[in-house]
Design a protein around this motif. Sequence first.
Motif, short mmCIF file in Angstrom:
data_model
loop_
_atom_site.label_atom_id
_atom_site.label_comp_id
_atom_site.label_asym_id
_atom_site.label_seq_id
_atom_site.Cartn_x
_atom_site.Cartn_y
_atom_site.Cartn_z
N PHE A 199 28.00 -8.77 -21.91
CA PHE A 199 27.57 -9.47 -20.68
C PHE A 199 28.22 -10.85 -20.58
N PHE A 200 28.19 -11.63 -21.65
CA PHE A 200 28.76 -12.98 -21.60
C PHE A 200 30.29 -12.95 -21.51
N ASP A 201 30.91 -11.93 -22.08
CA ASP A 201 32.36 -11.75 -21.89
C ASP A 201 32.67 -11.49 -20.41
N TRP A 202 31.81 -10.72 -19.77
CA TRP A 202 31.99 -10.44 -18.33
C TRP A 202 31.86 -11.73 -17.53
N LEU A 203 30.92 -12.60 -17.90
CA LEU A 203 30.77 -13.88 -17.20
C LEU A 203 32.01 -14.75 -17.37
N ILE A 204 32.66 -14.65 -18.52
CA ILE A 204 33.92 -15.38 -18.72
C ILE A 204 34.97 -14.84 -17.76
N GLY A 205 35.00 -13.49 -17.62
CA GLY A 205 35.94 -12.88 -16.68
C GLY A 205 35.66 -13.26 -15.24
N GLU A 206 34.39 -13.54 -14.92
CA GLU A 206 34.01 -13.98 -13.59
C GLU A 206 34.20 -15.49 -13.41
N ARG A 207 34.70 -16.15 -14.43
CA ARG A 207 35.00 -17.60 -14.43
C ARG A 207 33.75 -18.46 -14.31
N LEU A 208 32.66 -17.97 -14.88
CA LEU A 208 31.45 -18.77 -14.91
C LEU A 208 31.29 -19.47 -16.25
N LEU A 209 31.99 -18.96 -17.26
CA LEU A 209 31.90 -19.52 -18.60
C LEU A 209 33.28 -19.66 -19.21
N ASN A 210 33.39 -20.59 -20.14
CA ASN A 210 34.61 -20.71 -20.93
C ASN A 210 34.38 -20.27 -22.36
N TYR A 211 33.09 -20.09 -22.71
CA TYR A 211 32.74 -19.80 -24.10
C TYR A 211 31.61 -18.79 -24.14
N ASN A 212 31.70 -17.84 -25.05
CA ASN A 212 30.68 -16.82 -25.21
C ASN A 212 29.74 -17.24 -26.35
N PRO A 213 28.47 -17.55 -26.05
CA PRO A 213 27.54 -18.03 -27.09
C PRO A 213 27.22 -16.98 -28.15
N CYS A 214 27.57 -15.72 -27.89
CA CYS A 214 27.31 -14.67 -28.89
C CYS A 214 28.35 -14.65 -30.00
N LYS A 215 29.49 -15.29 -29.75
CA LYS A 215 30.60 -15.19 -30.70
C LYS A 215 30.23 -15.71 -32.09
N ASP A 216 29.49 -16.80 -32.14
CA ASP A 216 29.13 -17.40 -33.43
C ASP A 216 27.69 -17.10 -33.82
N ALA A 217 27.02 -16.22 -33.06
CA ALA A 217 25.63 -15.89 -33.37
C ALA A 217 25.56 -15.06 -34.65
N HIS A 218 24.37 -15.05 -35.23
CA HIS A 218 24.19 -14.30 -36.48
C HIS A 218 24.41 -12.80 -36.24
N VAL A 219 25.16 -12.19 -37.13
CA VAL A 219 25.36 -10.74 -37.10
C VAL A 219 25.24 -10.23 -38.53
N TYR A 220 24.61 -9.10 -38.69
CA TYR A 220 24.44 -8.54 -40.03
C TYR A 220 25.72 -7.90 -40.53
N ASN A 221 26.00 -8.09 -41.79
CA ASN A 221 27.12 -7.39 -42.44
C ASN A 221 26.61 -6.02 -42.86
N THR A 222 27.07 -4.98 -42.21
CA THR A 222 26.58 -3.63 -42.49
C THR A 222 27.53 -2.83 -43.37
N ARG A 223 28.58 -3.46 -43.85
CA ARG A 223 29.55 -2.73 -44.65
C ARG A 223 28.94 -2.19 -45.94
N ASN A 224 28.00 -2.93 -46.51
CA ASN A 224 27.42 -2.51 -47.79
C ASN A 224 26.05 -1.85 -47.64
N ILE A 225 25.70 -1.54 -46.40
CA ILE A 225 24.43 -0.85 -46.17
C ILE A 225 24.68 0.65 -46.25
N GLU A 226 23.88 1.33 -47.04
CA GLU A 226 24.03 2.77 -47.17
C GLU A 226 23.71 3.47 -45.86
N THR A 227 24.26 4.66 -45.70
CA THR A 227 24.00 5.45 -44.50
C THR A 227 22.51 5.69 -44.31
N ARG A 228 22.08 5.79 -43.04
CA ARG A 228 20.66 6.03 -42.76
C ARG A 228 20.27 7.47 -43.10
#
Length: 425
Positions: A199-228
Amino acid sequence: MKTRPTTIKKWNEYEFKLSIPTKIDKNNKIEIYFKYQDPNTKKYVQIKKSTGIDRYALPKVYLRQAKDLVEVLIGLINDGYNFVTKSFPDYQKLNSNSRIGECIGAWFKVRETDFEGKKISKAELDATKMVFNYYVDWLQKQNLLHEKPSMVTRTDIDMFMRTIEKQRKVKRKDGTSKISKTKLSPRTYNGYLYKLNFFFDWLIGERLLNYNPCKDAHVYNTRNIETRFKIFDDAELEKVKRLLQTDVKYHDLFIASNLLYTFRLRGVEQLRLRLGWFSFISGVLSIPAQTIDRNGELINSTKNGMAANFKLPDNLIDTLIKYIGDDGIGNKDWFLFGGHNKVGKKEMDKQFFTNKWNAFKRDYKLPDHLKFYALKHTSNFNSYAVLGADGLMQLNRHASPSQSYDYIKSKERLRTIEVDESQHF
């Protein structure tokens, strides 16, 4: 030729009718139609829509899909969508003064139009709306709904995600709501964040934003999480195999389990298997790169879009020949899995194996953690010592060995580390 249309919903002056062809094939769709007044000419035109309706599904399935489509159509009508020009009238382009509430409303329209254009599925549309309903509720509580999107910070995103990670409002089957305190899994958390990020990337494309606040938001590292999917232990695997072999009611599920475990053929790939792809003389199953789907469209036969050939063992060939029978063997265009333990003309619904597996588990009171798709993970787990990551990559048709390694992390953790005597201190 179509059956008499059935009204499935009346809303305001609109009457939505379901039309089902007497003969269902790639040229005959199950459609919703309704009369729509063109706002430009004031004349009524008949609108037909079939997006998201699986014409080859069971009646209860395509009826549910038809009702879902009607709800989307009502949403478009409410938003002023013009079904003749296929556009929203008086479209107000977002600008630097637009508030985030307006932006989310516009984003809903974009995603609904994407669904109409078959760019996204109904499930994706519903998931997007669910996440943004959570987000709107949170924005209202924080008095941020009428702020400009440029005021949203990374901290705001983190605070929102942490809030719904722990507690969120969910709908019951009867339509009422309840508060769920079940914590989101890391993968689900990341999936919700991805929808915000889009959504925020789309707002950048619509020229409402220059920066996506999700880019530096916390994200879990799932590489070492076993399959569900929990790996079957040896006793569980042997029991499931014995039960499937001896119960004629689950003959097709035994074959599907064999193909999944032995050749890692995913359920959706198996549902596309046609009898003409099997050569019982050479004992080879040859899956082409592409095939025609239930809606008459050309799609990939396999997950990676590549053709694949499998050498079948003699015992599986004998099982397949017995299952197909003399009457079915000559029908090269028929599907291997046609329902009721038979081959058939129609491709089964994508939930076919899941539903049958669940019925199998209920019949034999098997534990809930035994999932159909986990047979693939169990096979990878059990054959890793022989094949290694490179061998698993080839058998699973993965793009890199790292994908295969994800399945066998737990086995690696159990490995005893040994060092050759020449390397001792």
